[in-house]
Design a protein around this motif. Structure first.
Motif, PDB file in Angstrom:
ATOM      1  N   VAL A 152       0.717  -1.255  -0.027  1.00 59.63           N
ATOM      2  CA  VAL A 152       0.018  -0.051  -0.056  1.00 59.63           C
ATOM      3  C   VAL A 152       0.849   1.363   0.135  1.00 59.63           C
ATOM      4  CG1 VAL A 152      -1.805   1.291   1.221  1.00 59.63           C
ATOM      5  CG2 VAL A 152      -1.966  -1.177   0.963  1.00 59.63           C
ATOM      6  N   PRO A 153       1.965   1.496   0.804  1.00 58.42           N
ATOM      7  CA  PRO A 153       2.705   2.492   0.842  1.00 58.42           C
ATOM      8  C   PRO A 153       3.333   3.043  -0.496  1.00 58.42           C
ATOM      9  CG  PRO A 153       2.924   1.426   2.911  1.00 58.42           C
ATOM     10  CD  PRO A 153       2.297   0.648   2.063  1.00 58.42           C
ATOM     11  N   ILE A 154       3.769   1.752  -1.043  1.00 59.12           N
ATOM     12  CA  ILE A 154       4.543   1.943  -2.535  1.00 59.12           C
ATOM     13  C   ILE A 154       3.576   2.375  -3.471  1.00 59.12           C
ATOM     14  CG2 ILE A 154       4.607  -0.339  -3.299  1.00 59.12           C
ATOM     15  CD1 ILE A 154       7.278   0.077  -4.223  1.00 59.12           C
ATOM     16  N   ALA A 155       2.417   1.814  -3.546  1.00 56.42           N
ATOM     17  CA  ALA A 155       1.389   2.152  -4.407  1.00 56.42           C
ATOM     18  C   ALA A 155       1.010   3.581  -4.088  1.00 56.42           C
ATOM     19  CB  ALA A 155       0.032   1.232  -4.336  1.00 56.42           C
ATOM     20  N   VAL A 156       0.690   3.924  -3.090  1.00 59.24           N
ATOM     21  CA  VAL A 156       0.347   5.419  -2.594  1.00 59.24           C
ATOM     22  C   VAL A 156       1.601   6.406  -3.292  1.00 59.24           C
ATOM     23  CG1 VAL A 156       0.054   7.281  -0.887  1.00 59.24           C
ATOM     24  CG2 VAL A 156      -1.091   5.097  -0.801  1.00 59.24           C
ATOM     25  N   GLN A 157       2.652   6.141  -2.827  1.00 56.40           N
ATOM     26  CA  GLN A 157       3.839   6.833  -3.562  1.00 56.40           C
ATOM     27  C   GLN A 157       4.003   6.945  -4.856  1.00 56.40           C
ATOM     28  OE1 GLN A 157       7.935   4.919  -3.268  1.00 56.40           O
ATOM     29  NE2 GLN A 157       8.853   6.659  -3.126  1.00 56.40           N
ATOM     30  N   ILE A 158       3.730   5.781  -5.626  1.00 58.43           N
ATOM     31  CA  ILE A 158       3.813   5.862  -6.986  1.00 58.43           C
ATOM     32  C   ILE A 158       2.477   6.926  -7.688  1.00 58.43           C
ATOM     33  CG2 ILE A 158       3.678   4.577  -9.302  1.00 58.43           C
ATOM     34  CD1 ILE A 158       5.412   2.582  -7.894  1.00 58.43           C
ATOM     35  N   ALA A 159       1.351   6.406  -7.051  1.00 58.92           N
ATOM     36  CA  ALA A 159       0.134   7.142  -7.409  1.00 58.92           C
ATOM     37  C   ALA A 159       0.248   8.595  -7.301  1.00 58.92           C
ATOM     38  CB  ALA A 159      -0.886   6.730  -6.684  1.00 58.92           C
ATOM     39  N   ASP A 160       1.135   9.001  -6.327  1.00 59.65           N
ATOM     40  CA  ASP A 160       1.237  10.445  -5.962  1.00 59.65           C
ATOM     41  C   ASP A 160       2.258  11.023  -7.053  1.00 59.65           C
ATOM     42  OD1 ASP A 160       0.941  12.985  -4.240  1.00 59.65           O
ATOM     43  OD2 ASP A 160       3.311  12.521  -3.793  1.00 59.65           O
ATOM     44  N   TYR A 161       3.182  10.230  -7.418  1.00 58.24           N
ATOM     45  CA  TYR A 161       4.197  10.907  -8.578  1.00 58.24           C
ATOM     46  C   TYR A 161       3.241  10.958  -9.844  1.00 58.24           C
ATOM     47  CZ  TYR A 161       8.234   9.426  -5.947  1.00 58.24           C
ATOM     48  OH  TYR A 161       9.230   9.055  -4.959  1.00 58.24           O
ATOM     49  N   TYR A 162       2.543  10.465 -10.130  1.00 55.65           N
ATOM     50  CA  TYR A 162       1.937  10.255 -11.423  1.00 55.65           C
ATOM     51  C   TYR A 162       0.309  10.842 -11.409  1.00 55.65           C
ATOM     52  CZ  TYR A 162       5.490   7.095 -13.755  1.00 55.65           C
ATOM     53  OH  TYR A 162       6.480   6.571 -14.012  1.00 55.65           O
ATOM     54  N   LYS A 163      -0.263  11.300 -10.032  1.00 58.29           N
ATOM     55  CA  LYS A 163      -1.425  11.668  -9.851  1.00 58.29           C
ATOM     56  C   LYS A 163      -2.343  10.544 -10.533  1.00 58.29           C
ATOM     57  CE  LYS A 163       0.384  15.305  -8.407  1.00 58.29           C
ATOM     58  NZ  LYS A 163       0.712  15.213  -7.046  1.00 58.29           N
ATOM     59  N   ALA A 164      -2.003   9.263 -10.160  1.00 57.00           N
ATOM     60  CA  ALA A 164      -2.879   8.022 -10.573  1.00 57.00           C
ATOM     61  C   ALA A 164      -3.972   7.779  -9.601  1.00 57.00           C
ATOM     62  CB  ALA A 164      -1.942   6.975 -11.063  1.00 57.00           C
ATOM     63  N   ASN A 165      -4.734   7.142 -10.138  1.00 62.28           N
ATOM     64  CA  ASN A 165      -5.898   6.269  -9.194  1.00 62.28           C
ATOM     65  C   ASN A 165      -5.453   4.894  -8.975  1.00 62.28           C
ATOM     66  OD1 ASN A 165      -7.850   8.377  -9.786  1.00 62.28           O
ATOM     67  ND2 ASN A 165      -7.894   7.292 -11.826  1.00 62.28           N
ATOM     68  N   ILE A 166      -5.659   4.620  -7.661  1.00 59.07           N
ATOM     69  CA  ILE A 166      -5.486   3.034  -7.215  1.00 59.07           C
ATOM     70  C   ILE A 166      -6.894   2.317  -7.261  1.00 59.07           C
ATOM     71  CG2 ILE A 166      -4.886   1.686  -5.110  1.00 59.07           C
ATOM     72  CD1 ILE A 166      -2.968   3.869  -4.293  1.00 59.07           C
ATOM     73  N   ARG A 167      -6.777   1.294  -7.861  1.00 56.38           N
ATOM     74  CA  ARG A 167      -7.919   0.437  -7.850  1.00 56.38           C
ATOM     75  C   ARG A 167      -7.644  -1.181  -7.084  1.00 56.38           C
ATOM     76  NH1 ARG A 167     -11.722   1.659 -11.780  1.00 56.38           N
ATOM     77  NH2 ARG A 167     -10.903   3.353 -13.320  1.00 56.38           N
ATOM     78  N   ILE A 168      -8.310  -0.972  -5.912  1.00 55.78           N
ATOM     79  CA  ILE A 168      -7.975  -2.252  -5.092  1.00 55.78           C
ATOM     80  C   ILE A 168      -8.924  -3.433  -5.698  1.00 55.78           C
ATOM     81  CG2 ILE A 168      -8.267  -3.317  -2.709  1.00 55.78           C
ATOM     82  CD1 ILE A 168      -8.138  -0.687  -1.751  1.00 55.78           C
ATOM     83  N   VAL A 169      -8.103  -4.646  -5.893  1.00 51.90           N
ATOM     84  CA  VAL A 169      -9.032  -5.875  -6.517  1.00 51.90           C
ATOM     85  C   VAL A 169      -8.805  -7.030  -5.388  1.00 51.90           C
ATOM     86  CG1 VAL A 169      -9.122  -7.387  -8.095  1.00 51.90           C
ATOM     87  CG2 VAL A 169      -8.644  -5.001  -8.691  1.00 51.90           C
ATOM     88  N   SER A 170      -9.862  -7.387  -5.091  1.00 52.11           N
ATOM     89  CA  SER A 170      -9.858  -8.809  -4.453  1.00 52.11           C
ATOM     90  C   SER A 170     -10.752  -9.885  -4.881  1.00 52.11           C
ATOM     91  CB  SER A 170     -10.717  -8.523  -3.069  1.00 52.11           C
ATOM     92  OG  SER A 170     -10.884  -9.907  -2.238  1.00 52.11           O
TER      93      SER A 170
END
Length: 276
Positions: A152-170
């Motif tokens: 989760v922290p690395i996903a947030v970091q990369i999303a912040d860099y790119y201004k991207a959305n995170i899609r959680i999939v279960s």
């Protein structure tokens, strides 16, 4: 776990289309993290093989990216050397292009899987020959395993860099009666955490017995540019202990996959302790 700044991004180069795309995919992350790019070429016969071509590639990469680019030429197996040199350089990230014709079969599965599991830093694997300059949507598969939340922290970091959305999939087993009672509230908790970090986030639950295939299908249908998984443990209750699940995702995905090895811990850790 985060991609550290002011370090190196190591890219093994065999001059295939995938390895050249891997270099271009490193540009933005290197700029975001103020990192240098290190191009590594290995040969089983010589530590000077293709030196001229490697240096020419470094020159063109410097001109195109404006980044600091170094080269290394070594004799040996590419996967063993990559892990070893990444450790020596304290690299923050390895980006490697995998030829689309090389699937995890016979020796390939042992070499690539072993390489990723032994890597001292996250590994971004790329099979596509298409370079995407940006990143709009990031997929993170999630389950209740303590290791799963470490992405989760690395996903947030990369999303912040790119201004991207995170899609959680279960992806959960249709016969798993623990899903609604335990996993769904947890997904909402993680989604709330990500949104508090200023990142747009959604979550999707999919009943399926085929984890890797379902994740890749979802990622393609939703225009996703990156999948972030924990190596070995990123799967739902009944299936997360099946062998080769993480390897299969790397094997079949046409979308870049960032694989992260779990931290070594003596006991469990709460999401708050890991995610902040």
């Amino acid at each position: 776990m985060l991609i550290k700044e002011n370090q190196s991004i190591l890219i093994p180069v065999d001059f295939s289309k995938q390895s050249l795309v891997a270099i271009k995919q490193a540009y933005n992350l290197a700029k975001f993290t103020h990192s240098r790019i290190v191009l590594l070429h290995s040969s089983p016969e010589s530590n000077t093989a293709h030196e001229a071509e490697l240096e020419a590639l470094a020159v063109s990469t410097r001109l195109e990216s404006g980044l600091t680019v170094n080269t290394l030429s070594r004799k040996g197996d590419v996967y063993e050397l990559t892990d070893q040199i990444s450790e020596e350089l304290k690299s923050s990230l390895i980006i490697i292009g995998l030829d689309t014709h090389v699937r995890f079969r016979k020796l390939a599965i042992n070499n690539v899987s072993k390489f990723i599991k032994k890597a001292p830093c996250p590994v971004l694997t790329i099979r596509s020959i298409e370079n995407k300059n940006g990143c709009r949507n990031i997929v993170i598969p999630l389950d209740l395993n303590p290791d799963s939340r470490e992405k989760v922290p690395i996903a947030v970091q990369i999303a912040d860099y790119y201004k991207a959305n995170i899609r959680i999939v279960s992806v959960f087993d249709p016969a798993d009666d623990r899903y609604e009672d335990e996993l769904l509230p947890y997904l909402q908790q993680v989604k709330k955490f990500i949104k508090k970090k200023g990142v747009n986030c959604s979550n999707k639950s999919i009943a399926s017995e085929h984890n890797a295939e379902t994740i890749v299908e979802y990622a393609n249908k939703n225009d996703c540019d990156l999948i972030i998984q924990m190596n070995k443990t990123d799967w739902s209750f009944g299936q997360m202990f099946k062998p080769a699940s993480a390897e299969k995702l790397v094997d079949i995905s046409n979308i870049p996959v960032l694989s992260i090895n779990p931290m070594h811990r003596e006991g469990g850790a709460s999401f708050g302790a890991v995610g902040g």
